[in-house]
Design a protein around this motif. Structure first.
Motif: not given
Ligand SMILES: O=C(O)CCC(=O)C(=O)O
Length: 276
Positions: A89-91, A102-104, A130-134, A190-194, A201-203, A205-209
């Motif tokens: 969860f990314w809330i 910024w990270h990998q 609301s701080g979406c991903m970049r 590489a991705h990041a968010s503000g 709220r910015r809610i 869910i990341s699912m890693h496949f």
């Molecule tokens: O939700 C975010 O802003 C970043 C999420 C993230 O880093 C990811 O899902 O790998």
């Protein structure tokens, strides 16, 4: 076929694809209510330990990682035999300064495959405000870049890890999503968010496949859910399917499985910030 040939080509070239409509507003709203009902029962927030491997705690999230509307585009990108390694969860609450540097993810997850993907579902609007991903297009094709652990308390990442090279803010691309939409990115991208400067709220869910031939090469034990196809490799212990939210058997497994993930994420870290 959910993704067009052009979208698949874009994913290969740039490392991401978005937006993909997977849930309608009512369905996404129902999931948000389930989450917020639970948060309300426990003082308004998830506990850090509930943010990761959360499909073992929430039956509705286990259902989601098996939803064909999510798996169909994932299969187009990584093939038919699919494990779900993690859910997070990314809330970001209204007015919260929480951000993601910024990270990998390749650098931290201990996974052998270059085909692991993150599917990120919006349960509230993920806008620039609301701080979406970049993302930095194309960085999934290069090396794992140098990161520094900075431990900023507002950083949602475990160690506040931050790239010290490879980021060009002018070339970065925002990935805004409406409620019920999904983005998919390669975990080396590489991705990041503000911060969240919006009124809601910015809610997410990341699912890693990942494909079933993936191995955990940092930790000595790890688990994953077989969500489509066959697992001829057996590299990950299968996670139990919860019968209900907070199913006792799945909760016991969650304790072990999320500890194993933490051990990998914090390996060689100076501090365990207990963010997950
Ligand atoms: O939700 C975010 O802003 C970043 C999420 C993230 O880093 C990811 O899902 O790998």
């Amino acid at each position: 076929m959910v993704l067009s040939t052009e979208q698949i080509e874009q994913f290969k070239r740039d490392g991401y694809v978005h937006p993909i409509r997977v849930l309608d507003l009512a369905e996404a709203g129902a999931l948000r209510r389930q989450l917020e009902t639970q948060e309300a029962k426990q003082g308004g927030q998830l506990e850090p330990g509930q943010r990761s491997k959360s499909h073992l705690l929430f039956k509705w999230l286990d259902d989601l990682i098996r939803d064909r509307r999510i798996l169909d585009p994932v299969e187009q990108l990584i093939g038919p035999d699919i494990l779900c390694w993690n859910t997070i969860f990314w809330i970001k609450d209204v007015g919260s300064k929480s951000f993601v540097s910024w990270h990998q993810d390749t650098r931290y997850w201990g996974l052998s495959s270059d085909q692991v993907v993150t599917a990120w579902l919006a349960l509230s609007p993920a806008s620039i405000e609301s701080g979406c991903m970049r993302v930095m297009p194309g960085t999934h094709k290069g090396e794992v870049l140098h990161h520094e652990d900075r431990y900023d308390p507002a950083n949602m990442l475990t160690r506040g890890q931050e790239l010290t090279e490879g980021v060009d803010e002018n070339a970065a691309v925002y990935m805004p999503l409406e409620v019920g939409e999904l983005s998919i990115h390669n975990y080396r991208l590489a991705h990041a968010s503000g911060a969240n400067n919006a009124a809601d709220r910015r809610i997410g869910i990341s699912m890693h496949f990942m494909p079933t031939d993936t191995q955990q090469i940092v930790g000595s034990w790890d688990s994953a859910a077989l969500v489509r196809g066959n697992d001829a490799h057996g590299n990950f212990t299968p996670t139990p399917v919860p019968g209900t939210d907070f199913d006792p058997e799945a909760m016991a497994f969650h304790a072990r499985a999320s500890e194993a993930v933490r051990e990998v994420l914090y390996v060689d870290a100076a501090t365990n910030t207990q963010k997950l």
